[in-house]
Design a protein around this motif. Sequence first.
Motif, PDB file in Angstrom:
ATOM      1  N   ARG A  66       0.834  -1.209   0.000  1.00  0.00           N
ATOM      2  CA  ARG A  66       0.000   0.000   0.000  1.00  0.00           C
ATOM      3  C   ARG A  66       0.868   1.258   0.000  1.00  0.00           C
ATOM      4  NH1 ARG A  66      -3.259  -3.522   3.274  1.00  0.00           N
ATOM      5  NH2 ARG A  66      -5.320  -3.816   2.304  1.00  0.00           N
ATOM      6  N   LEU A  68       2.546   1.743  -3.447  1.00  0.00           N
ATOM      7  CA  LEU A  68       1.620   2.257  -4.453  1.00  0.00           C
ATOM      8  C   LEU A  68       1.347   3.739  -4.226  1.00  0.00           C
ATOM      9  CD1 LEU A  68      -0.221   1.633  -6.858  1.00  0.00           C
ATOM     10  CD2 LEU A  68      -2.023   1.040  -5.226  1.00  0.00           C
ATOM     11  N   LEU A 100      -5.322  -4.750  -4.602  1.00  0.00           N
ATOM     12  CA  LEU A 100      -4.464  -3.678  -5.123  1.00  0.00           C
ATOM     13  C   LEU A 100      -3.992  -3.939  -6.548  1.00  0.00           C
ATOM     14  CD1 LEU A 100      -2.123  -2.730  -2.129  1.00  0.00           C
ATOM     15  CD2 LEU A 100      -4.198  -1.589  -2.898  1.00  0.00           C
ATOM     16  N   GLY A 137      -5.405  -4.173  -9.358  1.00  0.00           N
ATOM     17  CA  GLY A 137      -5.966  -3.314 -10.393  1.00  0.00           C
ATOM     18  C   GLY A 137      -5.211  -2.008 -10.506  1.00  0.00           C
ATOM     19  N   ASP A 138      -4.971  -1.346  -9.377  1.00  0.00           N
ATOM     20  CA  ASP A 138      -4.238  -0.078  -9.387  1.00  0.00           C
ATOM     21  C   ASP A 138      -2.781  -0.281  -9.779  1.00  0.00           C
ATOM     22  OD1 ASP A 138      -6.496   1.286  -8.624  1.00  0.00           O
ATOM     23  OD2 ASP A 138      -6.057   1.130  -6.476  1.00  0.00           O
ATOM     24  N   ILE A 139      -2.175  -1.346  -9.262  1.00  0.00           N
ATOM     25  CA  ILE A 139      -0.774  -1.620  -9.610  1.00  0.00           C
ATOM     26  C   ILE A 139      -0.660  -1.951 -11.100  1.00  0.00           C
ATOM     27  CG2 ILE A 139       1.163  -3.194  -9.243  1.00  0.00           C
ATOM     28  CD1 ILE A 139       0.237  -3.480  -6.342  1.00  0.00           C
ATOM     29  N   GLU A 194      -2.611  -1.043 -13.524  1.00  0.00           N
ATOM     30  CA  GLU A 194      -2.814   0.159 -14.333  1.00  0.00           C
ATOM     31  C   GLU A 194      -1.528   0.983 -14.394  1.00  0.00           C
ATOM     32  OE1 GLU A 194      -5.877   3.986 -14.633  1.00  0.00           O
ATOM     33  OE2 GLU A 194      -6.102   2.487 -13.036  1.00  0.00           O
ATOM     34  N   TRP A 195      -0.834   1.099 -13.258  1.00  0.00           N
ATOM     35  CA  TRP A 195       0.439   1.837 -13.247  1.00  0.00           C
ATOM     36  C   TRP A 195       1.468   1.161 -14.157  1.00  0.00           C
ATOM     37  CZ3 TRP A 195       5.385   0.418 -11.916  1.00  0.00           C
ATOM     38  CH2 TRP A 195       6.326   1.453 -11.846  1.00  0.00           C
ATOM     39  N   GLN A 197      -7.213  -9.074 -12.968  1.00  0.00           N
ATOM     40  CA  GLN A 197      -7.565  -7.878 -13.727  1.00  0.00           C
ATOM     41  C   GLN A 197      -8.680  -8.141 -14.724  1.00  0.00           C
ATOM     42  OE1 GLN A 197      -3.088  -7.025 -14.350  1.00  0.00           O
ATOM     43  NE2 GLN A 197      -4.058  -5.060 -14.728  1.00  0.00           N
ATOM     44  N   THR A 206      -8.312   0.854 -19.381  1.00  0.00           N
ATOM     45  CA  THR A 206      -6.972   1.109 -18.843  1.00  0.00           C
ATOM     46  C   THR A 206      -5.925   1.061 -19.949  1.00  0.00           C
ATOM     47  OG1 THR A 206      -7.553   0.227 -16.664  1.00  0.00           O
ATOM     48  CG2 THR A 206      -5.214   0.258 -17.247  1.00  0.00           C
TER      49      THR A 206
END
Length: 678
Positions: A403, A406, A457, A459-461, A463-464, A490, A499
């Motif tokens: 966390r 990110l 997490l 999904g956010d990771i 996308e990055w 994902q 994305t």
Amino acid sequence: MTLTMRLIKPLRRYGLIALAALAIIAGTSFVWMAAFQDVLQKDAERTARGWQAYLGAAVDSLEDILAGGELTQRERAFFEEAQTVGKVFRYKLFDTTGRQRLISDDLDAVVNSPERLGEHNPEAAMVLATGRTFFEGGNGDGVSRPLSYTEVYVPLVREGRAIGTVEVYVDQTESSAVLAAALQDAFLKTLGILALGFAVPAGAYGWRSRQQARTARKLDFAARFDALTGTMNRASFRSHVEASLDRAWQNNQKVAVHFLDLDKFKDVNDTHGHAIGDAVLAMAADRLREAIGVEGELARLGGDEFAVSQTILGDEDEAGRLARRIVEALARPYAVGGAVLTIAGTIGYAVFPRHGNSVAKLLRAADIALYKAKHEGRGLALGFEPSMEAERQLRLDLEARLRAALADGEFALYFQPLYETASGALQGFEALLRLNDNDGKPITPDIFIPIAEEIGLIGDIGEWVVKEACRIAAEWPDNLIVAVNLSPVQFQDAAIVETVSRALAGSRLPARRLELEVTETILIANTERVLSVLRKLKSIGVSIALDDFGTGYSSLSYLWRFPFDKLKVDRSFMADLGNDGSKTMEVLNTIIALGKVLDLKVTAEGVETEEQVALLKRINCDLMQGYLLGRPMPVAEIAATILNDAKAALSGPRPVAGRRAPRKSAAPLRAARKASQV
């Protein structure tokens, strides 16, 4: 003495007499009314108890019906006729938890139909708990219901054993009329006109008192029990464990606490709806009661979480035996709503006093054991071990690290080069996610990626990763691709298409230069949805590679139905090439031939020796990557790799058998200069 005083004295005296008279009349009225109600209630109770005895003797399968069994035609006819026996005009049957199982008005409302399961009735549940009979009076219109009737809750007894509760509606119109006529004269003489004035407030007070008592019982039930399953709730369970530990201290006993979850229960609600989910929970609770028997007490802590307390009379192995029995009971298929569902249970347990000498410590130990069991594979029963606490703390530290990384932008991308086998020309790079712990030591992706998936997490990771990889690759020569791995998690969110589109648009990287790598695990479940997502990604113009081919559930049907552009052969094939008796070469030949037929390029991963390169050339494998050719590198080292490849292209033919050297061109030099500025 003045005239005023002389007038006030008699008025005061007469007022006191009037008040006394009112009090006497009011008291007498109350006694008569109480006597009237008592006679009616006793009459109703005699009728109800006689009716339940008749029912218990007449229906052999009564216990099965209370457990949710279907009615036979003969039983249905009997229950319809039973509604007209004597003064009884309606009835309801409840099981030992207070849940309604049969109602005479609608015999089809019984059983396992989740939409029709009866509510838990606090009066019915408390009858068995207290041994008391409950009454509720009522007045009807004389058509749909009698003018006067009483609802009576009495235990449903079979062979001297209470198997449930019955609510009997007794018609007391005639009894009430006869009793009223007998008491009318005495009532009128005693009460007179003032009795009528008292009857209304007295009746209102009695009604209000009954309502308050009923509300209090419902609130008490709701505060201590779970409405769906009739089990203890979280607060009651904790209090129960506290009392159990107190007794265990005094009697030198052991107490076990079991925490359990229904595995993948969320999928039941998402796929079949909450009505089916509630039915599964109710069935699971019944199975748990059966498995526990007299050894312990059951509670529902919330959602699909249950807990069991167990007083151990022998050795601690009793806890393990009960836990395994519970897992076996929960693993049986659930037939509800026309579907047959298989839902396993995972359980962790701890024993007092060895694993904790207080309620808080014991519950925490059981929770840690459950946590470990779920991460061991689910469908397991594990007892607490001290090492589990350290493992859990490490896991929590990793979650916190993910966390923080990110939020603070501490992830990094490394890039491993990908080469054409025949010519040795650089084709692009695979983007690999990297992360260090707080001390700067690397955390391997096979450790932190599954955790990121579990805690939501990924999904956010992910996308990055896509955005960063596209941004970096946009600075490379136009002939080089970038490959990005996508997590199966994902694909549970259709937003992956948006994305990727945003990443391409933001970086201005041509879609043909982005390759998305997926594994076969995404194809096992929700095949049609995954196929739809893959087709949408293909419509953007990106390439799609099937990673780790040959190690999972490889099926030719996947290759026919899904729009793949490339197969990536797992590194385990390379490691096995030199083993005596290995069939790896034949398998590789088959995969490459399959790729040619389906117009798919084949990449071999894990190339670490010159001999492996020679073999791959001989069987015409399209692409290769591995430590021999280039290790994952930070962004700062990419330019040198691209520049070296450009120099090699200009220096003459590469030492690759069977391929003509590429024609010299100024384009690689321009690309190299551009790359050197990355």
